[in-house]
Scaffold this motif. Structure first.
Motif, PDB file in Angstrom:
ATOM      1  N   SER A   1       0.910  -1.114   0.206  1.00 31.57           N
ATOM      2  CA  SER A   1       0.439  -0.154   0.260  1.00 31.57           C
ATOM      3  C   SER A   1       0.651   1.424   0.060  1.00 31.57           C
ATOM      4  CB  SER A   1      -0.761   0.461   1.116  1.00 31.57           C
ATOM      5  OG  SER A   1      -1.692  -0.825   1.090  1.00 31.57           O
ATOM      6  N   LEU A   2       0.740   2.541  -0.568  1.00 28.82           N
ATOM      7  CA  LEU A   2       0.937   3.660  -0.642  1.00 28.82           C
ATOM      8  C   LEU A   2       0.059   4.784  -0.172  1.00 28.82           C
ATOM      9  CD1 LEU A   2       2.564   3.298  -4.602  1.00 28.82           C
ATOM     10  CD2 LEU A   2       3.382   2.801  -2.550  1.00 28.82           C
ATOM     11  N   PRO A   3       0.576   5.260   0.310  1.00 22.25           N
ATOM     12  CA  PRO A   3       0.067   7.106   1.110  1.00 22.25           C
ATOM     13  C   PRO A   3      -0.873   7.748   0.175  1.00 22.25           C
ATOM     14  CG  PRO A   3       2.853   7.323   1.167  1.00 22.25           C
ATOM     15  CD  PRO A   3       2.137   5.520   0.676  1.00 22.25           C
ATOM     16  N   ASP A   4      -0.250   7.590  -1.097  1.00 23.29           N
ATOM     17  CA  ASP A   4      -1.498   8.168  -2.393  1.00 23.29           C
ATOM     18  C   ASP A   4      -1.554   6.858  -3.358  1.00 23.29           C
ATOM     19  OD1 ASP A   4      -2.402  10.580  -3.193  1.00 23.29           O
ATOM     20  OD2 ASP A   4      -0.313  11.794  -2.854  1.00 23.29           O
ATOM     21  N   LEU A   5      -1.818   7.688  -4.354  1.00 23.46           N
ATOM     22  CA  LEU A   5      -2.510   7.431  -5.743  1.00 23.46           C
ATOM     23  C   LEU A   5      -1.256   6.925  -6.961  1.00 23.46           C
ATOM     24  CD1 LEU A   5      -6.044   9.229  -6.739  1.00 23.46           C
ATOM     25  CD2 LEU A   5      -5.224   7.329  -5.191  1.00 23.46           C
ATOM     26  N   VAL A   6      -1.084   5.698  -7.520  1.00 22.58           N
ATOM     27  CA  VAL A   6      -0.490   5.082  -8.084  1.00 22.58           C
ATOM     28  C   VAL A   6      -0.409   6.128  -9.338  1.00 22.58           C
ATOM     29  CG1 VAL A   6       0.823   3.405  -9.023  1.00 22.58           C
ATOM     30  CG2 VAL A   6       0.094   2.867  -6.672  1.00 22.58           C
ATOM     31  N   ASP A   7       0.263   6.243  -9.723  1.00 23.58           N
ATOM     32  CA  ASP A   7       1.298   7.679 -11.222  1.00 23.58           C
ATOM     33  C   ASP A   7       1.606   6.518 -12.112  1.00 23.58           C
ATOM     34  OD1 ASP A   7       0.103   9.595 -13.079  1.00 23.58           O
ATOM     35  OD2 ASP A   7       2.566  10.297 -12.696  1.00 23.58           O
ATOM     36  N   ASP A   8       3.045   5.533 -11.808  1.00 23.39           N
ATOM     37  CA  ASP A   8       3.450   5.343 -12.579  1.00 23.39           C
ATOM     38  C   ASP A   8       4.383   4.063 -12.384  1.00 23.39           C
ATOM     39  OD1 ASP A   8       4.963   5.092 -14.934  1.00 23.39           O
ATOM     40  OD2 ASP A   8       6.150   5.710 -14.498  1.00 23.39           O
TER      41      ASP A   8
END
Length: 169
Positions: free
Chosen positions: A128-135
């Motif tokens: 999991s990441l703290p923000d939205l995945v971009d690339d």
């Protein structure tokens, strides 16, 4: 909608007008309101239930006779020959795309998570990441950029941050 998979065969994903009766349903949400028919040529089909029709389901072949299907909050691994469910993860954020990487993994890119599956359909890891995945690109592991521009360097085999990765997650 037709999606051409890499081995040249088609998978169709069609929104149904109402809830189907007597069909095999894969739940991609806890509150189904929208049903999608996913058909592999004329060989087999399944129904996927979602809560919203804002993001269409996506499909990707993983090689090794497996089709990966992402819909809303779920990833399903299905056998190519008969559509049998091999594995599923039904508690992720919205699945948006699949990306194969050189190490025999298929990445499911969800809104704020990355899930790595072996090409045979089994889940290897999730992060999991703290923000939205971009690339996501392969660069001495996986280099993930989120929409705020933060970069995370993950080990491709375990999904854990590499020692030099900043910020740590």
């Amino acid at each position: 909608m037709w999606q051409k998979l890499s081995w040249g065969r088609d998978i169709s994903i069609t929104r149904l007008s109402g809830e189907p009766v007597g069909s095999r349903v894969l739940l991609a949400t806890d509150a189904p309101r929208v049903w999608w028919k996913v058909a592999w040529c004329a060989d087999w089909s399944v129904i996927v239930a979602t809560n919203s029709d804002q993001v269409d389901p996506v499909a990707r072949d993983g090689g090794a006779g497996v089709v990966f299907l992402g819909a809303e909050q779920a990833v399903f691994a299905l056998r190519v020959d008969n559509g049998e469910l091999l594995s599923s993860v039904t508690d992720t954020s919205d699945v948006r795309a699949f990306q194969p990487i050189e190490h025999g993994l298929i990445l499911a890119l969800a809104a704020d998570q990355i899930l790595a599956f072996h090409v045979n359909g089994s889940l290897c890891w999730r992060q999991s990441l703290p923000d939205l995945v971009d690339d996501v690109v392969e660069e001495d592991g996986l280099l993930v950029t989120d929409v705020s521009g933060e970069r995370y360097h993950l080990d491709y085999a375990r999904g854990e941050p590499l020692a030099a990765s900043q910020p740590q997650i």
